[in-house]
Design an enzyme around this catalytic site. Structure first.
Site, PDB file in Angstrom:
ATOM      1  N   ASN A   1     -84.755  16.980  69.368  1.00  9.74           N
ATOM      2  CA  ASN A   1     -84.345  18.294  68.868  1.00  9.74           C
ATOM      3  C   ASN A   1     -83.023  18.655  69.524  1.00  9.74           C
ATOM      4  O   ASN A   1     -82.834  18.445  70.727  1.00  9.74           O
ATOM      5  CB  ASN A   1     -85.387  19.367  69.197  1.00  9.74           C
ATOM      6  CG  ASN A   1     -84.954  20.743  68.710  1.00  9.74           C
ATOM      7  OD1 ASN A   1     -85.089  21.077  67.536  1.00  9.74           O
ATOM      8  ND2 ASN A   1     -84.417  21.553  69.616  1.00  9.74           N
TER       9      ASN A   1
ATOM     10  N   ARG B   1     -78.783  29.712  75.326  1.00  6.80           N
ATOM     11  CA  ARG B   1     -78.005  30.219  76.454  1.00  6.80           C
ATOM     12  C   ARG B   1     -78.579  29.690  77.766  1.00  6.80           C
ATOM     13  O   ARG B   1     -79.792  29.693  77.977  1.00  6.80           O
ATOM     14  CB  ARG B   1     -78.052  31.746  76.465  1.00  6.80           C
ATOM     15  CG  ARG B   1     -77.091  32.373  77.479  1.00  6.80           C
ATOM     16  CD  ARG B   1     -77.331  33.853  77.631  1.00  6.80           C
ATOM     17  NE  ARG B   1     -78.537  34.133  78.405  1.00  6.80           N
ATOM     18  CZ  ARG B   1     -79.459  35.021  78.055  1.00  6.80           C
ATOM     19  NH1 ARG B   1     -79.339  35.706  76.933  1.00  6.80           N
ATOM     20  NH2 ARG B   1     -80.516  35.221  78.815  1.00  6.80           N
TER      21      ARG B   1
ATOM     22  N   ARG C   1     -88.719  27.817  69.007  1.00  9.30           N
ATOM     23  CA  ARG C   1     -87.657  26.823  68.955  1.00  9.30           C
ATOM     24  C   ARG C   1     -88.149  25.442  69.389  1.00  9.30           C
ATOM     25  O   ARG C   1     -89.142  25.293  70.099  1.00  9.30           O
ATOM     26  CB  ARG C   1     -86.474  27.257  69.824  1.00  9.30           C
ATOM     27  CG  ARG C   1     -85.857  28.592  69.424  1.00  9.30           C
ATOM     28  CD  ARG C   1     -85.421  28.600  67.971  1.00  9.30           C
ATOM     29  NE  ARG C   1     -84.723  29.827  67.615  1.00  9.30           N
ATOM     30  CZ  ARG C   1     -84.423  30.184  66.379  1.00  9.30           C
ATOM     31  NH1 ARG C   1     -84.775  29.404  65.368  1.00  9.30           N
ATOM     32  NH2 ARG C   1     -83.784  31.308  66.125  1.00  9.30           N
TER      33      ARG C   1
ATOM     34  N   ASP D   1     -76.245  40.398  74.614  1.00  3.60           N
ATOM     35  CA  ASP D   1     -76.799  39.603  73.530  1.00  3.60           C
ATOM     36  C   ASP D   1     -76.228  40.014  72.186  1.00  3.60           C
ATOM     37  O   ASP D   1     -75.496  40.992  72.070  1.00  3.60           O
ATOM     38  CB  ASP D   1     -78.328  39.706  73.521  1.00  3.60           C
ATOM     39  CG  ASP D   1     -78.975  38.388  73.136  1.00  3.60           C
ATOM     40  OD1 ASP D   1     -78.875  38.008  71.962  1.00  3.60           O
ATOM     41  OD2 ASP D   1     -79.563  37.737  74.018  1.00  3.60           O
TER      42      ASP D   1
END
Length: 508
Positions: free
Chosen positions: A171, A176, A193, A284
């Site tokens: 993957n 971050r 994720r 963010d």
């Protein structure tokens, strides 16, 4: 595909879209402040050649306009991105060809897949210099700190590469990373994720998770890593499809992982399941500082890089930012894929001003009652990243979804809130969204702004106002004769209508 970051920088310089900054600049706050002003103005990419505290130059704002994103993908027109999306859609959900022409088209796509397969580079440039403990010190990298209340220096455009310990499928994600010590960084990733999924599997088997971080790759590979694809497909293959030829990979020095051979830097390390440190706060994409979260710790033991490497970075925040430009390009690529999964969708748009994923505008070719609601529900489940879309507005196909005036008109003239607004509560949600009452849970709103048909309404809808076709044609033909040929009808001065647009407004 042998293009690398340096090729792209040369291209930008040739097209006068790169500025070199030779005076000393501090990566702590100053660099981001300079870049933030250029991003708002649609300005050029930057190469800081004299970085305080580091021997390495820094490239930033390479993808700060949609035009430069297209250049990175060997395209000049954003509409070409939809053609690419059609190809990817056929690969994700292939259908048996019914005609000879369909068979030939699919054969061309398969040939593209063969050409897109990566190759192995035995003498990779990314390993020209090798640094291991005790000489490894991540503080030598020009990590930036964009905002005053950020907890520490961060790495933002590194490709974080992991592997499924059961299937062996890699993957490639962009997460971050926050500096914690000379040899450790925390990684901030959502539980859905790929990297987080691989860590859970490694934990179940009592293993450490190997992690490589490739920094300074051609932006085309970054685009491939940012594209949501099925878990059994490779981002390396998609990068080859984007670039028209397979990328060159190299085996890591100390890990059983592969990285782009042309990377400027490669970090090699491991995560011990269960070992965490506080990560954040950090500015963010929502436009606020994120909270402090316990995040996995990566212990790095090896750093390799090219001779005279260039460090590539970016930062998040309220649009416009580079991530918003990437999202605009991906929006075009998603469109054919989304149409394939939800056939009634004619077009869809994720406005940058809505953080490129919080609000979606969908146009449909309405054929039956309730279709707008069905399209909204289908959208939320079509691709993983749409799970976090808070608002879905559905309009008729005649509405230009990239024109905010038309969308607002459709909402104002076609919506009865008691009938056409529906809300789903307590659904899994983005933990970075502070508007949610409960972090990680939130509501979604669908708005049916289409023309209503029975039994959605029990009264006839008014006829839309349109020009007489013959008169409109005659006026067009005589426009010069009226002496009005110097007036650009495509440019609207908003102030003449009693309102003012922010100069950075880019909804288009």
């Amino acid at each position: 595909m042998t293009k690398d970051l340096r090729h792209y920088l040369q291209l930008l310089e040739q097209r006068q879209q790169l500025r070199r900054i030779t005076v000393p600049v501090d990566p702590d706050l100053e660099m981001a402040e300079i870049c933030n002003r250029l991003l708002a103005a649609g300005g050029p990419a930057l190469l800081f050649e004299n970085v305080i505290g580091s021997p390495y130059p820094v490239a930033i704002n390479l993808l700060g306009t949609l035009e430069r994103v297209c250049w990175a993908m060997n395209m000049d027109d954003p509409l070409e991105l939809e053609t690419l999306g059609e190809k990817l859609g056929k690969l994700q959900q292939p259908k048996p060809p019914k005609t000879l022409s369909q068979a030939l088209d699919f054969g061309k796509i398969l040939f593209d897949v063969v050409r897109a397969k990566p190759s192995r580079d035995l003498l990779p440039p990314c390993q020209q210099v090798v640094i291991t403990a005790p000489d490894l010190d991540l503080r030598q990298l020009p990590l930036i700190r964009p905002y005053p209340k950020d907890a520490g220096k961060i790495m933002t455009l590194g490709l974080v590469i992991t592997k499924d310990c059961e299937t062996g499928i890699p993957n490639v994600g962009i997460y971050r990373l926050q500096l914690q010590s000379p040899t450790t960084m925390t990684v901030h990733w959502l539980s859905v994720r790929g990297g987080a999924r691989h860590l859970r599997k490694a934990a179940a088997q009592g293993k450490k998770l190997e992690v490589a971080v490739a920094v300074g790759v051609h932006p085309l590979i970054i685009m491939a890593a940012a594209t949501p694809i099925p878990v059994d497909l490779s981002e390396w293959l998609f990068a080859g499809l984007y670039g028209g030829g397979g990328i060159h990979l190299a085996k890591c020095k100390t890990l059983d992982l592969e990285v782009p051979a042309q990377s400027e830097f490669v970090l090699e390390g491991t995560i011990t399941p269960g070992e965490v440190l506080p990560d954040g706060p950090c500015g963010d994409h929502m436009g606020y500082y994120g909270g402090v979260e316990d995040s996995p710790v990566i212990h790095f033991h090896c750093l390799t890089h090219r001779r005279n490497p260039i460090y590539l970075t970016t930062f998040s925040g309220r649009p416009p930012k580079e991530e918003a430009m990437i999202a605009l390009a991906l929006n075009r690529i998603y469109t054919p894929i989304l149409r394939q999964q939800v056939p009634e969708i004619v077009d869809f748009f994720l406005p940058m001003e809505a953080l490129s994923y919080k609000a979606a505008i969908i146009s449909i070719d309405k054929a039956y009652p309730g279709q707008a609601r069905r399209a909204a529900l289908a959208f939320w489940s079509a691709l993983p990243q749409f799970t976090y879309t808070k608002f879905v507005i559905v309009v008729d196909k005649e509405i230009n979804i990239r024109d905010p005036r038309q969308v607002v008109w459709a909402i104002s003239s076609k919506v009865d809130p008691s009938r056409d607004v529906f809300i789903l509560g307590e659904t899994p949600f983005d933990s970075l969204d502070f508007a949610s009452e409960k972090i990680g849970l939130g509501g979604r709103m669908g708005i049916d702004a289409t023309t209503k048909i029975p039994p959605e309404t029990d009264h006839p809808w008014g006829d839309p106002l349109t020009s007489d076709p013959e008169v409109a044609r005659r006026v067009t033909e005589r426009w010069q004769e009226y002496g009005l040929g110097d007036i650009d009808l495509t440019a609207v001065d908003a102030t003449r209508f009693g309102y003012e647009l922010d100069p950075a407004f880019r909804w288009r």
